[in-house]
Design a protein around this motif. Structure first.
Motif, PDB file in Angstrom:
ATOM      1  N   LEU A  88      39.295  54.306  46.017  1.00 63.47           N
ATOM      2  CA  LEU A  88      40.046  52.961  44.944  1.00 63.47           C
ATOM      3  C   LEU A  88      40.226  53.877  43.724  1.00 63.47           C
ATOM      4  O   LEU A  88      41.155  53.938  43.083  1.00 63.47           O
ATOM      5  CB  LEU A  88      38.546  52.262  44.866  1.00 63.47           C
ATOM      6  CG  LEU A  88      38.811  51.385  43.202  1.00 63.47           C
ATOM      7  CD1 LEU A  88      40.101  50.447  43.595  1.00 63.47           C
ATOM      8  CD2 LEU A  88      37.827  50.302  42.994  1.00 63.47           C
ATOM      9  N   LEU A 105      39.532  42.435  41.646  1.00 62.62           N
ATOM     10  CA  LEU A 105      37.866  43.283  42.028  1.00 62.62           C
ATOM     11  C   LEU A 105      37.160  42.346  42.636  1.00 62.62           C
ATOM     12  O   LEU A 105      37.249  41.325  42.178  1.00 62.62           O
ATOM     13  CB  LEU A 105      37.721  43.933  41.664  1.00 62.62           C
ATOM     14  CG  LEU A 105      38.277  45.201  40.654  1.00 62.62           C
ATOM     15  CD1 LEU A 105      37.121  45.822  39.367  1.00 62.62           C
ATOM     16  CD2 LEU A 105      38.350  46.162  42.247  1.00 62.62           C
ATOM     17  N   ALA A 113      31.046  43.443  38.542  1.00 58.81           N
ATOM     18  CA  ALA A 113      32.429  43.207  38.768  1.00 58.81           C
ATOM     19  C   ALA A 113      33.198  43.525  37.719  1.00 58.81           C
ATOM     20  O   ALA A 113      34.592  44.188  37.568  1.00 58.81           O
ATOM     21  CB  ALA A 113      33.505  42.339  40.199  1.00 58.81           C
ATOM     22  N   MET A 117      35.846  46.615  36.287  1.00 49.88           N
ATOM     23  CA  MET A 117      37.378  46.027  35.641  1.00 49.88           C
ATOM     24  C   MET A 117      37.221  46.750  34.448  1.00 49.88           C
ATOM     25  O   MET A 117      38.196  47.531  34.097  1.00 49.88           O
ATOM     26  CB  MET A 117      37.537  44.929  35.859  1.00 49.88           C
ATOM     27  CG  MET A 117      38.535  44.597  35.357  1.00 49.88           C
ATOM     28  SD  MET A 117      38.834  42.633  34.755  1.00 49.88           S
ATOM     29  CE  MET A 117      37.638  42.415  33.578  1.00 49.88           C
ATOM     30  N   VAL A 129      43.380  46.457  35.896  1.00 50.04           N
ATOM     31  CA  VAL A 129      42.398  44.882  37.122  1.00 50.04           C
ATOM     32  C   VAL A 129      43.062  44.456  36.078  1.00 50.04           C
ATOM     33  O   VAL A 129      42.342  44.131  35.066  1.00 50.04           O
ATOM     34  CB  VAL A 129      41.189  45.502  37.259  1.00 50.04           C
ATOM     35  CG1 VAL A 129      40.591  44.786  37.627  1.00 50.04           C
ATOM     36  CG2 VAL A 129      40.886  47.060  38.064  1.00 50.04           C
ATOM     37  N   ALA A 132      38.345  40.520  37.791  1.00 49.39           N
ATOM     38  CA  ALA A 132      37.553  40.809  38.943  1.00 49.39           C
ATOM     39  C   ALA A 132      36.461  39.518  39.319  1.00 49.39           C
ATOM     40  O   ALA A 132      35.978  38.830  37.958  1.00 49.39           O
ATOM     41  CB  ALA A 132      36.835  41.336  38.282  1.00 49.39           C
ATOM     42  N   VAL A 162      41.156  44.239  46.009  1.00 45.36           N
ATOM     43  CA  VAL A 162      39.094  44.700  46.966  1.00 45.36           C
ATOM     44  C   VAL A 162      38.404  44.152  46.738  1.00 45.36           C
ATOM     45  O   VAL A 162      37.383  43.427  46.318  1.00 45.36           O
ATOM     46  CB  VAL A 162      39.129  45.794  45.512  1.00 45.36           C
ATOM     47  CG1 VAL A 162      37.879  47.098  45.610  1.00 45.36           C
ATOM     48  CG2 VAL A 162      40.204  47.307  45.474  1.00 45.36           C
ATOM     49  N   ILE A 194      32.952  49.413  44.235  1.00 46.82           N
ATOM     50  CA  ILE A 194      32.976  48.534  43.187  1.00 46.82           C
ATOM     51  C   ILE A 194      31.667  48.353  41.672  1.00 46.82           C
ATOM     52  O   ILE A 194      31.281  48.901  41.132  1.00 46.82           O
ATOM     53  CB  ILE A 194      32.787  46.876  43.014  1.00 46.82           C
ATOM     54  CG1 ILE A 194      34.236  46.265  43.566  1.00 46.82           C
ATOM     55  CG2 ILE A 194      32.493  46.466  41.733  1.00 46.82           C
ATOM     56  CD1 ILE A 194      34.673  45.191  44.431  1.00 46.82           C
ATOM     57  N   GLU A 197      31.809  52.082  40.025  1.00 45.23           N
ATOM     58  CA  GLU A 197      32.974  52.288  39.980  1.00 45.23           C
ATOM     59  C   GLU A 197      32.009  51.882  38.158  1.00 45.23           C
ATOM     60  O   GLU A 197      32.368  52.042  37.463  1.00 45.23           O
ATOM     61  CB  GLU A 197      34.067  50.980  40.058  1.00 45.23           C
ATOM     62  CG  GLU A 197      35.483  52.190  40.906  1.00 45.23           C
ATOM     63  CD  GLU A 197      35.725  53.553  40.027  1.00 45.23           C
ATOM     64  OE1 GLU A 197      35.822  53.728  39.230  1.00 45.23           O
ATOM     65  OE2 GLU A 197      35.538  54.098  41.185  1.00 45.23           O
TER      66      GLU A 197
END
Length: 259
Positions: A88, A105, A113, A117, A129, A132, A162, A194, A197
């Motif tokens: 990703l 997402l 999420a 984002m 993004v 999400a 994703v 996710i 991230e």
């Protein structure tokens, strides 16, 4: 493109750079590790779904353990391990200035999420993004909720989806609903990506991942959730690989496919 058969799964022998530029010419990317590979030995629905969509899918290797076993036991050499959690960030960096790349997402716990984002968009310095969503627990079994999610993804204008809700749930959801998402050109089954991230879960240091011990790092951080998976459920993989080498492995679902 060369494929290497590990048990009953044909794994694409591909480099990450090729995935970034053309995604193998496929719409769906499924990184596979020992846990996912073992699920293919037990889950007939997952097996049927992936066989039905095989032409759309790039199955890439996300396991130093499988890579080592393939080389030592089976005599097969993969060119590269491609971590699902690295894919990703590789995609959003590669396409940072390509405004046709817009990501949705789907996954993680409530609010995670959205936080992922915000962090990704801050890194890229644009709203790559577009939306999400953290779905409710068991959402995959509620058709109306899934329909609402499909509508939201379509409304977002996303061209990449994703999905990080754990295997095999994420793969099954993608296979079932991909055809209802005409604007999405690329799907990624993302596991815990996710959460990583969003900063909600720690990633293993690079050297640990490179040596194939990311599973141990995660086990030490989440022993109650992961002990059974890593220490019991995944252990038969090694014996099955030996059986494959000896010509004694039998695909548990091959007879069903033939009939």
């Amino acid at each position: 493109m060369q494929r290497i058969r590990i048990l009953n799964v044909d794994v694409d022998n591909v480099r990450q750079s090729d995935l970034l530029t053309n995604a193998c010419g496929k719409r769906i990317i499924v990184p596979i590790n020992v846990d996912v590979l073992m699920k293919f030995q037990q889950d007939a629905e997952l097996y049927r779904l992936i066989q039905a969509r095989r032409g759309d899918i790039c199955i890439c290797l996300d396991s130093q353990i499988i890579k080592a076993v393939a080389a030592i036991v089976l005599g097969k050499r993969f060119v590269e391990k491609i971590s699902g959690s690295d894919l990703l960030p590789a995609f959003y960096r590669h396409y940072a200035h390509d405004y046709d790349m817009r990501i949705f997402l789907l996954g993680a716990m409530g609010g995670v999420a959205r936080r992922a984002m915000e962090r990704i968009n801050h890194k890229v310095e644009r709203n790559i993004v577009t939306d999400a969503l953290s779905p409710s627990y068991g959402f995959e079994n509620r058709p109306q909720e899934c329909a609402d999610i499909v509508g939201r993804i379509n409304a977002s204008g996303a061209t990449m989806l994703v999905v990080g809700v754990g295997a095999p749930k994420q793969e099954k959801w993608i296979f079932r609903y991909a055809d209802q998402l005409p604007n999405v050109r690329l799907f990624l089954a993302a596991g815990a990506t996710i959460d990583f991230e969003a900063g909600n879960a720690p990633r293993a240091p690079v050297f640990i991942s490179a040596w194939g011990f990311e599973w141990l790092y995660r086990l030490l951080h989440e022993p109650r959730r992961l002990a059974k998976r890593y220490l019991i459920d995944n252990v038969p993989f090694f014996w099955l690989a030996v059986k494959q080498r000896l010509g004694a492995y039998r695909d548990p679902f091959a007879a069903q496919e033939a009939s």
